[in-house]
Design a protein around this motif. Sequence first.
Motif, short mmCIF file in Angstrom:
data_model
loop_
_atom_site.label_atom_id
_atom_site.label_comp_id
_atom_site.label_asym_id
_atom_site.label_seq_id
_atom_site.Cartn_x
_atom_site.Cartn_y
_atom_site.Cartn_z
N ALA A 22 1.01 -1.14 -0.02
CA ALA A 22 0.01 0.00 -0.01
C ALA A 22 0.98 1.21 -0.11
O ALA A 22 1.94 1.20 0.60
CB ALA A 22 -0.94 0.08 1.44
N ASP A 23 0.47 2.09 -0.70
CA ASP A 23 1.17 3.48 -0.83
C ASP A 23 2.68 3.35 -1.16
O ASP A 23 3.46 4.01 -0.64
CB ASP A 23 1.21 4.38 0.81
N SER A 24 2.87 2.58 -2.29
CA SER A 24 4.10 2.26 -2.63
C SER A 24 4.73 3.48 -3.61
O SER A 24 3.92 4.09 -4.25
CB SER A 24 4.26 0.77 -3.20
N PRO A 25 6.23 3.44 -3.86
CA PRO A 25 6.39 4.29 -4.66
C PRO A 25 6.29 4.02 -6.10
O PRO A 25 5.74 4.88 -6.97
CB PRO A 25 7.96 4.25 -4.76
N VAL A 26 5.87 2.72 -6.56
CA VAL A 26 5.38 2.36 -7.67
C VAL A 26 3.82 2.47 -7.79
O VAL A 26 3.50 3.16 -8.96
CB VAL A 26 5.45 0.60 -7.95
N GLN A 27 3.11 2.55 -6.94
CA GLN A 27 1.53 2.71 -6.93
C GLN A 27 1.48 4.36 -7.26
O GLN A 27 0.79 4.88 -8.38
CB GLN A 27 1.03 2.18 -5.83
N LYS A 28 2.26 5.01 -6.81
CA LYS A 28 2.27 6.57 -6.66
C LYS A 28 2.72 6.88 -8.30
O LYS A 28 2.00 7.78 -8.88
CB LYS A 28 3.05 7.19 -5.65
N PHE A 59 2.03 -3.95 9.57
CA PHE A 59 2.04 -4.58 8.16
C PHE A 59 1.76 -3.63 7.01
O PHE A 59 2.77 -3.63 5.97
CB PHE A 59 1.30 -6.06 8.26
N ILE A 60 0.60 -3.32 7.06
CA ILE A 60 0.38 -2.56 5.91
C ILE A 60 1.19 -1.14 5.95
O ILE A 60 1.59 -0.67 4.71
CB ILE A 60 -1.21 -2.19 6.06
N ASN A 61 1.19 -0.50 6.93
CA ASN A 61 2.17 0.88 6.92
C ASN A 61 3.77 0.59 6.50
O ASN A 61 3.94 1.36 5.75
CB ASN A 61 2.02 1.00 8.42
N LYS A 62 4.17 -0.66 6.95
CA LYS A 62 5.65 -0.91 6.24
C LYS A 62 5.46 -1.52 4.78
O LYS A 62 6.68 -1.11 4.15
CB LYS A 62 6.09 -2.14 7.06
N SER A 63 4.45 -1.83 4.33
CA SER A 63 4.64 -2.36 3.05
C SER A 63 4.89 -1.65 1.77
O SER A 63 5.62 -2.02 0.87
CB SER A 63 3.12 -3.09 2.67
N GLY A 64 4.53 -0.33 1.70
CA GLY A 64 4.99 0.80 0.67
C GLY A 64 6.41 0.91 0.79
O GLY A 64 7.26 0.93 -0.13
N ASP A 65 6.90 1.14 1.92
CA ASP A 65 8.42 1.41 2.06
C ASP A 65 9.17 0.03 1.67
O ASP A 65 10.36 0.02 1.38
CB ASP A 65 8.86 1.80 3.46
N THR A 66 8.59 -1.38 2.04
CA THR A 66 9.46 -2.31 1.73
C THR A 66 9.46 -2.39 0.00
O THR A 66 10.49 -2.93 -0.35
CB THR A 66 8.78 -3.60 2.25
N VAL A 67 8.59 -1.96 -0.65
CA VAL A 67 8.78 -1.94 -2.06
C VAL A 67 9.99 -0.97 -2.32
O VAL A 67 10.65 -1.30 -3.36
CB VAL A 67 7.45 -1.28 -2.93
N ARG A 68 10.24 0.17 -1.71
CA ARG A 68 11.37 0.87 -2.05
C ARG A 68 12.57 0.23 -1.41
O ARG A 68 13.48 0.13 -2.23
CB ARG A 68 11.13 2.43 -1.19
N TRP A 69 12.42 -0.44 -0.53
CA TRP A 69 13.65 -1.09 -0.02
C TRP A 69 14.35 -2.11 -1.09
O TRP A 69 15.37 -2.45 -1.26
CB TRP A 69 13.33 -1.70 1.47
#
Length: 449
Positions: A22-28, A59-69
């Motif tokens: 959720a809220d990942s850089p790719v989604q944005k 889990f959900i709050n972390k998920s977007g940053d994990t895409v960046r990571w």
Amino acid sequence: TLVEKHNAPGGRSVRAEGFFAADSPVQKQMGIDAPADALFRLAMDYSHWEINPRIVRVFINKSGDTVRWLSEKGLQIVKVSPFYRGQAMKTWHQPRGGGAEIIDVLMKSFTQLGGRFISGVAAKKIIINEERIAGISAITADEKEIHIPAACIIIATGGYAGNVDLLRKYCSFYTDNMGSSSPAYAGDGLLMAIEAGAATEGLGHLHMLGPRFDGVSKQAGIVCQEPDTIWINTKGKRFTDESTAFNHYESVNAILQQPGKISYALFDRKTVERITTQGPIKLREGVFYGVTGKEMTDLQQELMRQTDKGAVGTSESLDGIALWTGIDPNILQRTIDTYNECCTTGYDEYFLKDPAYLSAIDTPPYYAMRCRATIVGTIGGIKINERMEVLDTKHDPIPGLYAAGTDAGGWEPHTYNVRLSGSTLGFPLNSGRIAGEHAAQFVTGRAAA
């Protein structure tokens, strides 16, 4: 140190095709609106709050940053798409190379940082000295016992979907005739944690799908989940709106209520011709299916091959289908006659199936496929908190012990929530990362209060 029971790392994750975020850089970048707050509310509403909101939130709050990571480590996300028809928020991130590439990226980073990978070694016991984690006892491939010292341990062994004894013990609806795509997972982590004093949560929660064709054929298996087929049980009775197959993680629940947890998908020549020329309905309506329409052009030949193997029943008459299924022919005929009347009127008075998928069974040859519920994996077991710390029976953390992925409980209800598409890989990725961060704080004396 990463201790792996098998020869290669990653387990079932290497076969995954996408993961939740959720809220990942790719989604944005793609202009996709998938806010973490809305998805958290969706998850809790879907589960009727039977799951742990703190775990789901982190889990959900972390998920977007994990895409960046992961992206910074070299992973390429090529697509963010819906997984099922009408999915409001696109959360399913598909990397180039799928789950296997995720494991490769992580292992490359792990070894570059000095990580040690030990394969073919099965962890058997958590060693605790003076109420502190001291390491693990493990068995090598040549059955030698070794001890590996550690100040803290993260359990991530993939659950217990391959352990029949545990499935019988914890899953009241389990039967031995259920298929499983996770036969290698014996519950080692769960058993070690319980022995070390851990509490449990979510035992018996299974990630399931159905109907699943009893034979071995991708093309034939597609047909039994088409919404214009008719599903009947071993008594010859129809039992659901077949268009629930648009979400086979939910339609499986209807099969679990049937005698023997078995169903039959019945269809006729019209369905075969329609799939051959137009492709599967689910594929056309935007559901991820794992096939293309081109792969279905030889469906007729594949059904004949499966008939020769005894996996599909084919007959010019419904009596022949009744003989193959073992169903009373009079009951089967009445069921088909009643269904065909619904198709004629365009109104399913029993289960309110969408008229678009009401197709009479009246054009021989007729086909029947035996189907079952299938276990994808377990989705619960060890009780944890939002730091992924394992909790004891008094609900207090066991210092230095963490659990991640499908070994952990509290993040998914009895029915897998496909509205958070990709969460059965997304949660392992994010819970593993969260566990690693807190484990690092623990061993360096920086653990938060």
